[in-house]
Motif scaffolding. Structure first.
Motif, PDB file in Angstrom:
ATOM      1  N   VAL A 117       0.835  -1.202   0.000  1.00  0.00           N
ATOM      2  CA  VAL A 117       0.000   0.000   0.000  1.00  0.00           C
ATOM      3  C   VAL A 117       0.875   1.259   0.000  1.00  0.00           C
ATOM      4  CG1 VAL A 117      -0.297   0.256   2.528  1.00  0.00           C
ATOM      5  CG2 VAL A 117      -2.135   0.981   0.972  1.00  0.00           C
ATOM      6  N   ALA A 118       0.378   2.299  -0.661  1.00  0.00           N
ATOM      7  CA  ALA A 118       0.971   3.633  -0.645  1.00  0.00           C
ATOM      8  C   ALA A 118      -0.211   4.593  -0.490  1.00  0.00           C
ATOM      9  CB  ALA A 118       1.730   3.898  -1.943  1.00  0.00           C
ATOM     10  N   TRP A 119       0.052   5.856  -0.301  1.00  0.00           N
ATOM     11  CA  TRP A 119      -1.035   6.781   0.025  1.00  0.00           C
ATOM     12  C   TRP A 119      -1.032   7.969  -0.906  1.00  0.00           C
ATOM     13  CZ3 TRP A 119      -4.588   4.718   2.953  1.00  0.00           C
ATOM     14  CH2 TRP A 119      -4.221   3.599   3.710  1.00  0.00           C
ATOM     15  N   LEU A 120      -2.209   8.272  -1.431  1.00  0.00           N
ATOM     16  CA  LEU A 120      -2.399   9.364  -2.375  1.00  0.00           C
ATOM     17  C   LEU A 120      -3.214  10.450  -1.690  1.00  0.00           C
ATOM     18  CD1 LEU A 120      -2.165  10.241  -5.433  1.00  0.00           C
ATOM     19  CD2 LEU A 120      -4.452   9.249  -5.697  1.00  0.00           C
ATOM     20  N   SER A 121      -2.620  11.635  -1.585  1.00  0.00           N
ATOM     21  CA  SER A 121      -3.288  12.767  -0.961  1.00  0.00           C
ATOM     22  C   SER A 121      -4.173  13.455  -1.997  1.00  0.00           C
ATOM     23  CB  SER A 121      -2.236  13.733  -0.428  1.00  0.00           C
ATOM     24  OG  SER A 121      -2.843  14.920   0.012  1.00  0.00           O
TER      25      SER A 121
END
Ligand code: ZN
Length: 138
Positions: A117-121
């Motif tokens: 998982v990675a996070w997109l703002s």
């Protein structure tokens, strides 16, 4: 954190708010049934396996594998840069989610490829879970 301010932001409901609040802390969660142990997503009022309403939000490792994917060459709405990879990721805990892969060439991606998982703002201070290829050994 990857910035994608043009992407549509989620609209949390009473049921989904805990998921988005965890996402804002870069934490991936899913529902786990207290009666039968089933992991499930997207958020539901009752376990899809046994219909129990006794469930809780539990943290995920965020590690999984690509179950299926496609390369999209036409954006469904503004805010998506094409081409992008739409994928179903099966998490290590045995649940899955429809998501995007944010790096890696389509030629590097296959069924079973390990992802993390990675996070997109996005707008309104909200954060979306997306996935990237897992580094070797992870
Ligand atoms: Zn259940």
């Amino acid at each position: 954190l990857i910035v994608g301010n043009d992407r549509p932001a989620p609209i949390p409901t009473a049921l989904t708010a805990p998921f988005w609040e965890a996402a804002a802390r870069s934490t991936l969660v899913r529902q786990v049934c207290g009666a039968c142990g089933q992991n499930f997503f997207t958020p539901r009022l009752a376990c899809p396996n046994c219909l129990s309403e006794s469930w809780s939000w539990e943290e995920s490792s965020g590690r999984g594998r690509i179950y299926s994917f496609t390369v999209c060459h036409r954006a469904p709405v503004p805010g998506f840069s094409v081409p992008y990879v739409l994928a179903i990721v099966e998490l290590d805990e045995g649940w899955s989610m429809l998501t995007n892969l944010v790096d890696g060439e389509p030629s590097e991606i296959d069924i079973g490829t390990q992802v993390q998982v990675a996070w997109l703002s996005v707008a309104d201070g909200q954060t979306l879970p997306v996935f990237r290829l897992a580094a070797a050994g992870q």
